[in-house]
Motif scaffolding. Structure first.
Motif, short mmCIF file in Angstrom:
data_model
loop_
_atom_site.label_atom_id
_atom_site.label_comp_id
_atom_site.label_asym_id
_atom_site.label_seq_id
_atom_site.Cartn_x
_atom_site.Cartn_y
_atom_site.Cartn_z
N LEU A 120 33.34 42.95 35.21
CA LEU A 120 34.40 43.21 34.49
C LEU A 120 34.29 42.65 33.07
O LEU A 120 35.40 43.46 32.19
CB LEU A 120 35.42 42.05 35.32
N SER A 121 33.19 42.20 32.63
CA SER A 121 33.03 42.15 31.08
C SER A 121 32.78 43.35 30.40
O SER A 121 33.47 43.40 29.53
CB SER A 121 31.40 41.23 30.79
N ARG A 122 32.54 43.82 30.58
CA ARG A 122 32.32 45.62 30.40
C ARG A 122 33.78 46.30 30.41
O ARG A 122 34.16 47.49 28.71
CB ARG A 122 31.30 46.50 31.19
N ALA A 123 34.56 46.32 31.18
CA ALA A 123 36.07 46.75 31.06
C ALA A 123 36.67 46.03 30.31
O ALA A 123 37.61 46.92 30.21
CB ALA A 123 36.14 46.31 32.51
N LEU A 124 36.34 44.70 29.76
CA LEU A 124 37.84 43.86 28.88
C LEU A 124 37.27 44.48 27.72
O LEU A 124 37.53 44.44 27.33
CB LEU A 124 36.77 42.92 29.10
N ASP A 125 35.50 44.95 26.98
CA ASP A 125 35.60 45.50 26.04
C ASP A 125 36.22 46.87 25.95
O ASP A 125 36.63 46.71 24.85
CB ASP A 125 33.79 45.66 26.11
N ALA A 126 36.11 47.98 26.97
CA ALA A 126 36.64 48.82 26.88
C ALA A 126 38.56 49.00 26.62
O ALA A 126 38.95 49.43 26.05
CB ALA A 126 35.92 49.66 27.76
N SER B 175 29.49 37.63 42.78
CA SER B 175 30.39 37.11 41.39
C SER B 175 29.22 37.70 40.26
O SER B 175 30.50 38.31 39.11
CB SER B 175 30.43 35.54 41.70
N LEU B 176 27.60 37.29 40.18
CA LEU B 176 27.83 37.64 39.22
C LEU B 176 27.39 39.13 38.82
O LEU B 176 27.72 40.07 37.65
CB LEU B 176 26.04 37.62 39.39
N SER B 177 27.58 40.09 39.34
CA SER B 177 27.96 41.97 39.50
C SER B 177 29.17 41.86 39.26
O SER B 177 29.01 42.72 38.09
CB SER B 177 27.63 42.71 40.67
N ARG B 178 30.57 41.13 40.11
CA ARG B 178 31.56 41.70 39.37
C ARG B 178 31.64 41.20 37.88
O ARG B 178 32.57 41.78 36.97
CB ARG B 178 32.93 40.97 40.23
N GLU B 179 31.33 39.60 37.19
CA GLU B 179 31.20 39.77 36.22
C GLU B 179 30.89 40.48 35.26
O GLU B 179 31.65 40.59 34.34
CB GLU B 179 30.73 38.32 35.80
N THR B 180 30.17 40.36 35.51
CA THR B 180 29.45 41.97 34.40
C THR B 180 30.26 42.93 34.33
O THR B 180 30.30 43.03 33.16
CB THR B 180 27.83 42.84 35.12
N SER C 179 38.69 36.21 34.37
CA SER C 179 39.37 35.31 34.41
C SER C 179 38.54 34.61 35.96
O SER C 179 38.24 33.44 35.90
CB SER C 179 40.46 34.54 33.95
N ASN C 180 39.48 35.32 36.73
CA ASN C 180 39.00 34.80 38.02
C ASN C 180 37.31 35.55 38.23
O ASN C 180 37.43 34.84 39.08
CB ASN C 180 40.17 36.25 38.38
N ALA C 181 36.52 36.36 37.87
CA ALA C 181 35.70 36.48 38.24
C ALA C 181 35.02 35.05 37.56
O ALA C 181 33.62 34.42 38.55
CB ALA C 181 34.80 37.29 37.45
N VAL D 2 50.45 51.36 29.81
CA VAL D 2 49.25 51.89 30.83
C VAL D 2 47.98 51.19 29.89
O VAL D 2 47.02 50.50 30.64
CB VAL D 2 49.23 52.98 30.79
N ASN D 3 47.91 51.36 28.68
CA ASN D 3 46.97 50.73 27.82
C ASN D 3 46.72 48.72 27.71
O ASN D 3 45.31 47.99 28.33
CB ASN D 3 46.24 50.96 26.73
N GLU D 4 48.19 48.32 27.66
CA GLU D 4 48.28 46.99 27.80
C GLU D 4 48.35 46.31 29.21
O GLU D 4 47.62 45.15 29.13
CB GLU D 4 49.65 46.83 27.05
N ALA D 5 48.70 46.84 30.11
CA ALA D 5 48.18 47.14 32.14
C ALA D 5 46.95 46.78 32.03
O ALA D 5 46.68 45.82 32.69
CB ALA D 5 49.14 47.49 32.80
N SER D 6 46.30 47.50 31.66
CA SER D 6 44.29 47.34 31.90
C SER D 6 43.80 46.73 31.51
O SER D 6 42.80 46.37 31.46
CB SER D 6 44.20 49.02 31.66
N LEU D 7 44.33 45.71 29.56
CA LEU D 7 43.70 44.98 29.75
C LEU D 7 43.90 43.92 30.15
O LEU D 7 43.39 42.95 30.27
CB LEU D 7 43.94 45.43 27.29
#
Length: 491
Positions: free
Chosen positions: A416-422, A409-414, A459-461, A446-451
């Motif tokens: 996904l946090s980077r993915a959210l910024d991008a 969960s810690l790895s996934r959260e890290t 949130s799930n992480a 596509v970009n709205e769906a990615s966001l």
């Protein structure tokens, strides 16, 4: 060749064998009275003396290989480490009012009374009788007679029948008390888990509704551009489809939120809907510690009440072997009575009679029933040992799975946090470019769906991290203060 039994059987030379007891104390028994001999034979219990299996026999050797860690608060009240006062209140109410815990409490009361009954065998039984008779005789008129009596009986429990029975009842009482501790820790964990799920559903609802508003704006812009002839109707339909897909996710989040609230209400001993207002205000997902001290397997075995309950049930099954084995030998019963009879109340004390009886019985033939009962108890002890080992291995498995879940969960959260910024930057750029006609609706969608995916994923992480902390604390035996019912407890 038949497999060797798991629970050792006493050999004929074992000190628990009644013949050895008599031989060893023959020089002492000669001058002793019958009462002393009876007490001595009662203390000389047959059957195996219970010894807890070693950790090696249970397959629990070897410490965990871990980096430096420090404890993170009181494990007995681990939920306070999630730093959420609302959660703290819910857990406390669940521990006080949950009906499953109430059922476990009634079972503990029953086990306590069974222990009281077993301990009552140490004392003799007494009963009193009184009678009065009035007879009408033609020759002498009325004749009155009355009597008083006191009867006593005592079973010394030759060869340890009573002693082993007390051992079994005491172990059962402790096991049921540990079951209560297991129920409390499970309810605390279930309450925390559903609270996290409720906050997760709230967060996902807020994300979906926010995305729905942005996509409604995009749909409106696509409509204006279509009316101006800048784009075809395809842009409008794609924008409408994107918004509809986001709207379709909202009922699922609402259902999850409702289910979590209903479960929390029942866990706290209330009807569904009772805590809706309490959690109506949105709250953040609880944040647990990133590191939880685990220690070595021996610590886990001491901290888990279900493991200790399984060990107490093994002790109880071992003691019942002695009870069944003692029934193969003679049984002694002592009884006596004191009585008086007279024709008037004043004369009741004139003549008092008393008797003492002792009977020794031995069954000569029962078709093998008693030996079959002994084999049943031996098999039950073998079963209890296997159940104990299974519980131990399951506890170690739970700890290993909890550690893996927390790390994942810690790895996934890290990430996904980077993915959210991008994704946030990409979606912002795509919206600006679409408004000025520098990109098409497909790129924007596509970009709205990615966001949206990155927001929901993060949130799930975060919820998964909190759930992993709960899972690990539960695996470590958290939620239990180590208290065990004492065998000498009285109502």
């Amino acid at each position: 060749m038949a497999p060797s039994p798991i629970v050792s059987r006493p050999a004929p030379t074992d000190r628990t064998d009644p013949r050895r007891c008599v031989r060893a104390d023959r020089r002492v028994l000669v001058p002793l009275s019958a009462a002393a001999l009876t007490l001595l034979l009662g203390a000389c219990a047959v059957g195996p003396d219970y010894v807890a299996p070693s950790r090696a026999k249970l397959g629990a050797e070897g410490p965990y290989v871990m980096g430096p860690q420090t404890p993170t608060g009181d494990i007995a009240r681990w939920w306070t480490g999630l730093n959420d006062p609302v959660l703290d209140g819910l857990v406390e109410r669940a521990l006080a009012d949950n009906l499953d815990i109430g059922v476990s409490l009634t079972r503990l009361r029953q086990a306590r009374e069974a222990l009281v009954q077993a301990q009552a065998g140490r004392l003799p039984t007494l009963s009193a009788t009184a009678s009065y008779n009035r007879a009408l005789l033609d020759a002498v008129g009325a004749a009155n007679t009355g009597s008083l009596g006191l009867d006593a009986g005592y079973d010394p429990g030759l060869f340890g029948t009573r002693r082993r029975g007390e051992e079994a009842a005491a172990s059962d009482y402790a096991a049921v008390g540990l079951d209560l501790a297991s129920a409390r820790r499970a309810i605390a964990a279930e309450t925390a888990r559903n609270y996290v799920l409720a906050r997760q559903a709230q967060a996902n609802l807020a994300i979906a509704r926010g995305a729905l508003g942005i996509q409604a704006d995009n749909l409106e812009i696509a409509g204006f551009r279509g009316q101006a002839g800048l784009v075809s109707g395809l842009d409008l339909e794609q924008a409408r489809a994107q918004r509809a897909q986001t709207a379709a996710s909202i009922p699922a989040f609402e259902q999850g939120y409702r289910s979590a609230l209903n479960r929390l209400a029942v866990l706290t001993g209330q009807a569904p809907g009772a805590i809706d207002r309490e959690l109506a205000a949105p709250g953040s997902i609880p944040r647990g510690p990133d590191v939880v001290a685990v220690g070595v397997p021996a610590d886990v075995l001491r901290q888990r009440p279900d493991v200790r309950a399984a060990e107490r049930r093994l002790a109880s099954a071992s003691a019942r072997i002695g009870v069944a084995q003692a029934q193969l030998y003679p049984a002694l019963t002592l009884s006596g009575d004191v009585a008086t009879a007279a024709t008037s109340i004043r004369g009741l004390g004139d003549v008092v009679t008393g008797r003492i009886f002792a009977s020794l019985g031995q069954s000569l033939f029962d078709g093998g029933v008693r030996r079959s009962r002994l084999r049943v108890q031996q098999a039950a002890a073998d079963e209890a040992l296997l159940a104990y080992k299974q519980t131990v291995l399951g506890a170690l498995e739970d700890v290993g799975n909890g550690m893996a879940a927390l790390d994942a969960s810690l790895s996934r959260e890290t990430e996904l946090s980077r993915a959210l910024d991008a994704a946030t930057i990409a979606a912002t750029l795509a919206r600006g470019q679409y408004r000025v006609g520098l990109t098409d609706i497909t790129t924007l969608n596509v970009n709205e769906a990615s966001l949206l995916s990155a927001q929901t994923g993060l949130s799930n992480a975060r919820a998964e991290h909190a759930l992993a902390v709960i899972q690990l604390y539960l695996a470590l035996g958290g939620g239990w203060d180590g208290a065990v019912p004492q065998a000498s407890a009285r109502p």
